[in-house]
Scaffold this motif. Structure first.
Motif, PDB file in Angstrom:
ATOM      1  N   GLU A 182       0.819  -1.209   0.000  1.00 45.01           N
ATOM      2  CA  GLU A 182       0.000   0.000   0.000  1.00 45.01           C
ATOM      3  C   GLU A 182       0.851   1.257   0.000  1.00 45.01           C
ATOM      4  N   GLN A 183       2.124   1.142   0.380  1.00 43.59           N
ATOM      5  CA  GLN A 183       2.950   2.330   0.557  1.00 43.59           C
ATOM      6  C   GLN A 183       4.242   2.330  -0.254  1.00 43.59           C
ATOM      7  N   ALA A 184       4.581   1.225  -0.908  1.00 46.30           N
ATOM      8  CA  ALA A 184       5.871   1.139  -1.588  1.00 46.30           C
ATOM      9  C   ALA A 184       5.763   0.257  -2.827  1.00 46.30           C
ATOM     10  N   VAL A 185       6.805   0.303  -3.646  1.00 45.24           N
ATOM     11  CA  VAL A 185       6.950  -0.654  -4.738  1.00 45.24           C
ATOM     12  C   VAL A 185       7.491  -1.944  -4.125  1.00 45.24           C
ATOM     13  N   VAL A 186       6.712  -3.018  -4.216  1.00 50.76           N
ATOM     14  CA  VAL A 186       7.117  -4.299  -3.640  1.00 50.76           C
ATOM     15  C   VAL A 186       7.216  -5.333  -4.757  1.00 50.76           C
ATOM     16  N   ILE A 187       8.420  -5.875  -4.951  1.00 53.26           N
ATOM     17  CA  ILE A 187       8.628  -6.897  -5.976  1.00 53.26           C
ATOM     18  C   ILE A 187       8.750  -8.251  -5.297  1.00 53.26           C
ATOM     19  N   LEU A 188       7.845  -9.137  -5.646  1.00 55.50           N
ATOM     20  CA  LEU A 188       7.821 -10.497  -5.116  1.00 55.50           C
ATOM     21  C   LEU A 188       8.324 -11.444  -6.187  1.00 55.50           C
ATOM     22  N   SER A 189       9.542 -11.928  -6.028  1.00 54.96           N
ATOM     23  CA  SER A 189      10.132 -12.858  -6.994  1.00 54.96           C
ATOM     24  C   SER A 189       9.917 -14.285  -6.500  1.00 54.96           C
ATOM     25  N   THR A 190       9.285 -15.127  -7.326  1.00 52.19           N
ATOM     26  CA  THR A 190       8.918 -16.464  -6.854  1.00 52.19           C
ATOM     27  C   THR A 190       8.698 -17.414  -8.024  1.00 52.19           C
ATOM     28  N   HIS A 191       8.717 -18.717  -7.752  1.00 57.73           N
ATOM     29  CA  HIS A 191       8.265 -19.700  -8.739  1.00 57.73           C
ATOM     30  C   HIS A 191       6.949 -20.321  -8.289  1.00 57.73           C
ATOM     31  N   ILE A 192       6.384 -19.825  -7.177  1.00 52.20           N
ATOM     32  CA  ILE A 192       5.131 -20.336  -6.628  1.00 52.20           C
ATOM     33  C   ILE A 192       3.976 -19.479  -7.154  1.00 52.20           C
ATOM     34  N   VAL A 193       3.189 -20.041  -8.050  1.00 51.25           N
ATOM     35  CA  VAL A 193       2.147 -19.285  -8.737  1.00 51.25           C
ATOM     36  C   VAL A 193       1.116 -18.731  -7.760  1.00 51.25           C
ATOM     37  N   ASP A 194       0.756 -19.503  -6.736  1.00 46.20           N
ATOM     38  CA  ASP A 194      -0.263 -19.055  -5.795  1.00 46.20           C
ATOM     39  C   ASP A 194       0.145 -17.785  -5.056  1.00 46.20           C
ATOM     40  N   ASP A 195       1.452 -17.590  -4.845  1.00 45.48           N
ATOM     41  CA  ASP A 195       1.915 -16.362  -4.196  1.00 45.48           C
ATOM     42  C   ASP A 195       1.469 -15.138  -4.989  1.00 45.48           C
ATOM     43  N   VAL A 196       1.642 -15.201  -6.288  1.00 43.53           N
ATOM     44  CA  VAL A 196       1.274 -14.082  -7.151  1.00 43.53           C
ATOM     45  C   VAL A 196      -0.235 -13.959  -7.263  1.00 43.53           C
ATOM     46  N   LYS A 197      -0.912 -15.076  -7.385  1.00 44.65           N
ATOM     47  CA  LYS A 197      -2.370 -15.079  -7.514  1.00 44.65           C
ATOM     48  C   LYS A 197      -3.034 -14.432  -6.302  1.00 44.65           C
ATOM     49  N   GLU A 198      -2.502 -14.700  -5.107  1.00 50.75           N
ATOM     50  CA  GLU A 198      -3.094 -14.194  -3.879  1.00 50.75           C
ATOM     51  C   GLU A 198      -2.773 -12.717  -3.637  1.00 50.75           C
ATOM     52  N   LEU A 199      -1.612 -12.260  -4.077  1.00 46.13           N
ATOM     53  CA  LEU A 199      -1.093 -10.980  -3.609  1.00 46.13           C
ATOM     54  C   LEU A 199      -1.043  -9.863  -4.635  1.00 46.13           C
ATOM     55  N   CYS A 200      -0.811 -10.181  -5.894  1.00 44.83           N
ATOM     56  CA  CYS A 200      -0.342  -9.167  -6.844  1.00 44.83           C
ATOM     57  C   CYS A 200      -1.422  -8.721  -7.819  1.00 44.83           C
ATOM     58  N   THR A 201      -1.423  -7.420  -8.114  1.00 48.97           N
ATOM     59  CA  THR A 201      -2.313  -6.867  -9.134  1.00 48.97           C
ATOM     60  C   THR A 201      -1.597  -6.700 -10.464  1.00 48.97           C
ATOM     61  N   ASP A 202      -0.298  -6.895 -10.473  1.00 51.46           N
ATOM     62  CA  ASP A 202       0.488  -6.811 -11.698  1.00 51.46           C
ATOM     63  C   ASP A 202       1.600  -7.857 -11.616  1.00 51.46           C
TER      64      ASP A 202
END
Length: 295
Positions: A182-202
């Motif tokens: 909500e306050q910063a640019v956060v880059i989540l690097s992962t090979h776990i698809v569910d991590d991105v599905k749950e968290l990311c809008t881009d």
């Protein structure tokens, strides 16, 4: 503030081309970087985090040249690498205080308030006197986030943060990362698809050092809707199906392979249409030659 990566390339001394013309625009919020092991994710993260040089290309954070103004970037950066080491015989409170000093938080009372606030935020306050060697994997990851948040960073990079965590720890980690976005640019690097599905809008999908897809996870799923089919087959049929269809995923159930394929039309032959999920999108770009399908 926006992070803009343009034509970034990196080849290591052993000849491995880790990054090959990577270009991305990343705005404030949670950004997912998906790719298999060895895809170039960690190389990209280390370059952005000023830990290694690029061969060519540019990276800017707002008006800051990331590749040249490294000291400035480090004051604004929170970084949790894939391999995060701790001093096992030091307590969380003592080590976090020491790291705060290194971050330039020199005023004792201010530093104490920040350290305590971060220990509360990461649900570690009750364990602050405990040596880090006695922490669980999830607790160490939360400590890693605490140290990454020192000095209120504008750019936060977390590399494979949920690998090895149990479901409860993983959910707590999700909630914490969502707040940070909500306050910063956060880059989540992962090979776990569910991590991105749950968290990311881009998100972006990267493989062999190249960006294969950039966009919204939900929109990516919509683009494939109605093009993914499933069938249970015999083991000795697998190679034949791979030759005839665009097989994007295979798994076993009760000893028999279940395959997912991509097709613009219903393939018949016993296939059933299934709802698309982000894992299908991911495998489509990694294994299914999706660009050919789209054309």
């Amino acid at each position: 503030m926006e992070l803009i990566i343009n034509n970034l390339s990196k080849t290591y001394s052993n000849g491995v081309k880790a990054l090959n013309g990577v270009s991305l625009e990343i705005s404030k919020g949670m950004f997912g970087l998906l790719g298999p092991n060895g895809a170039g994710k960690s190389s990209l993260m280390r370059t952005i985090a000023t830990l290694q040089e690029a061969d060519q290309g540019t990276v800017t954070l707002g008006e800051i040249d990331v590749l040249k103004q490294k000291d400035t970037v480090r004051k604004m950066l929170g970084y949790l690498p894939q391999e995060f080491g701790v001093y096992p015989k030091v307590s969380a409170e003592v080590l976090l205080n020491h790291l705060a000093v290194l971050k330039g938080i020199s005023h004792k009372n201010e530093r104490k308030e920040i350290v305590q606030a971060l220990l509360h935020k990461t649900n570690l306050y009750e364990h602050r006197k405990k040596n880090l060697g006695g922490y669980s994997g999830g607790m160490k990851q939360r400590f890693g986030i605490a140290q990454a948040l020192l000095a209120n960073p504008s750019l936060i990079i977390v590399d494979e943060p949920t690998a090895g965590l149990d479901p409860a720890e993983r959910n707590r980690f999700y909630n914490l990362l969502s707040e940070l976005g909500e306050q910063a640019v956060v880059i989540l690097s992962t090979h776990i698809v569910d991590d991105v599905k749950e968290l990311c809008t881009d998100m972006a999908i990267i493989n062999s050092g190249q960006v294969l897809y950039k966009g919204n996870p939900k929109e990516a799923i919509t683009q494939l809707e109605g093009k993914v089919y499933r069938k249970t087959i015999a083991k000795d049929e697998l190679q034949g199906y791979k030759q005839e269809y665009r097989v994007i995923a295979e798994r076993f159930l009760l000893g028999k392979p279940i395959i997912h394929i991509l097709s613009d039309i219903h393939p018949q032959n016993g296939f059933e249409s299934i709802p698309t999920d982000l894992e299908d999108v991911y495998f489509s770009h990694i294994f299914g030659n999706l660009s050919t399908l789209a054309n």
